[in-house]
Design an enzyme around this catalytic site. Structure first.
Site, short mmCIF file in Angstrom:
data_model
loop_
_atom_site.label_atom_id
_atom_site.label_comp_id
_atom_site.label_asym_id
_atom_site.label_seq_id
_atom_site.Cartn_x
_atom_site.Cartn_y
_atom_site.Cartn_z
N GLN A 10 4.94 27.39 100.16
CA GLN A 10 5.79 27.39 101.33
C GLN A 10 5.29 26.42 102.39
O GLN A 10 4.09 26.15 102.50
CB GLN A 10 5.88 28.79 101.92
N SER A 91 -1.18 29.13 97.33
CA SER A 91 -0.42 30.35 97.62
C SER A 91 0.70 30.53 96.59
O SER A 91 0.43 30.69 95.41
CB SER A 91 0.14 30.27 99.05
N LEU A 92 1.95 30.46 97.02
CA LEU A 92 3.09 30.58 96.12
C LEU A 92 2.97 29.61 94.95
O LEU A 92 3.42 29.90 93.83
CB LEU A 92 4.39 30.31 96.88
N ARG A 116 9.06 39.00 95.60
CA ARG A 116 7.88 38.83 96.46
C ARG A 116 8.31 38.45 97.87
O ARG A 116 7.81 39.00 98.87
CB ARG A 116 6.97 37.75 95.87
N HIS A 200 -0.47 36.12 103.67
CA HIS A 200 -1.91 36.20 103.43
C HIS A 200 -2.68 36.94 104.52
O HIS A 200 -3.91 36.99 104.47
CB HIS A 200 -2.52 34.81 103.19
N GLN A 249 -3.91 37.89 96.30
CA GLN A 249 -3.69 36.70 97.13
C GLN A 249 -2.62 36.90 98.18
O GLN A 249 -2.55 36.16 99.15
CB GLN A 249 -3.37 35.48 96.27
#
Length: 312
Positions: A10, A91-92, A116, A200, A249
């Site tokens: 993102q 991340s993603l 998610r 996060h 995560q």
């Protein structure tokens, strides 16, 4: 010399992304059509026409970035690009890496990241959370600014992206106070990011617990020829470890600098960003300034050709 691929998450999205690559290959729009069939709406149209507010909503951003990353990787392979020895996702982007490494089925991953995103948005209602980038401060100074700004709310350092670049997230008011505190400590720049949830941060723990349940029912392969680095900056070894890492995560920091340094220590000499933009490439160049390590981004037809030639 080992080849590594890294996949953005993102904040790399933009209206019109992937349009240049779509002009040279039907694989791009075909991949988006595949995702649209899972989502129930025209994802390609949303990415090309917006509005930006809708694309930047996390439940849309996550499948959009996953699809863009995977479409770029499919194009790379279609043009003769080799399979990298190692991968990592920011991340993603870890979901994209797992799809590219054949740990996760693409359609299952689209459904998973959509869920998610919905969980993350529900955990912190729109407008109550925020995420911001702090540039030009030491990690410890950013963490201190967060502690000083909390005042009973949550604001935490959540992405350690590169030397002098840390992302913070939490309750919107606390993030705003931390921005003021970081500026007072000498930050070169402090700015809000186009994300609708404080990813996060510990505020995501309720979402992480629900994601755990969905992951238990999601097929994950036990092995791959590609090493995929996860939240602990180490390669995954089996399906159980992948599931645990994807849960962890969501509510713990991304240590991107450490991940990139670990891959370089493992022999990565060509690091290719696979997806829209070149955010990770800029970070990677700050993490390791060794000019013998080539950092590239597959953002348009020209850069794709350059990367193919560089790793041939």
């Amino acid at each position: 010399m080992s080849l590594a691929f890294v996949f953005p998450g993102q904040a790399s999205q933009s209206i019109g992304m992937m349009a240049a690559l779509a002009k040279i290959s039907p694989l791009i729009t075909a991949t988006f059509a595949e995702a649209s069939g899972v989502l129930g709406y025209d994802l390609w149209q949303r990415c090309q026409e917006g509005p930006a507010e809708l694309l930047n909503s996390t439940e849309c951003t996550q499948p959009a970035m996953l699809t863009a990353d995977v479409a770029t990787f499919r194009l790379w392979r279609d043009r003769g690009g080799v399979v990298p020895k190692m991968m990592a996702g920011h991340s993603l982007g870890e979901f994209s890496a797992l799809v590219a490494a054949n740990y996760l089925d693409f359609k299952n991953a689209v459904d998973l990241v959509k869920y998610r995103g919905e969980l993350m948005q529900a955990a912190v209602p729109n407008g109550q959370g925020a995420i911001a980038a702090i540039l030009g401060l030491e990690d410890a100074d950013v963490e201190a600014a967060c502690l000083e700004a909390a005042d009973g709310e949550t604001v935490e350092a959540v992405n350690f992206n590169a030397p002098g670049q840390v992302v913070i997230a939490g309750n919107a008011a606390a993030v705003a106070r931390a921005i003021e505190g970081a500026t007072a400590k000498g930050a070169r720049r402090a700015m809000m990011l186009p994300m609708s949830v404080p990813a996060h941060s510990s505020l995501m723990r309720p979402a992480a617990e629900k994601l755990r349940i969905r992951l238990e029912a999601t097929p994950v392969a036990d092995r791959s020829a590609v090493q995929v680095y996860g939240v602990n900056c180490m390669p995954h070894s089996n399906a159980s470890e992948i599931r645990l890492g994807l849960v962890k995560q969501l509510s713990t920091p991304v240590y991107w600098s450490a991940t990139v340094r670990t891959m370089i220590s493992a022999g990565a000499m060509r690091i290719v960003e696979c997806g829209p933009g070149k955010v990770l490439t800029a970070l990677n160049r700050r993490i390791d300034k060794n000019r013998e390590i080539k950092m590239m981004a597959l953002e348009d037809p020209h850069s794709l050709d350059e990367a193919l030639a560089a790793v041939a």
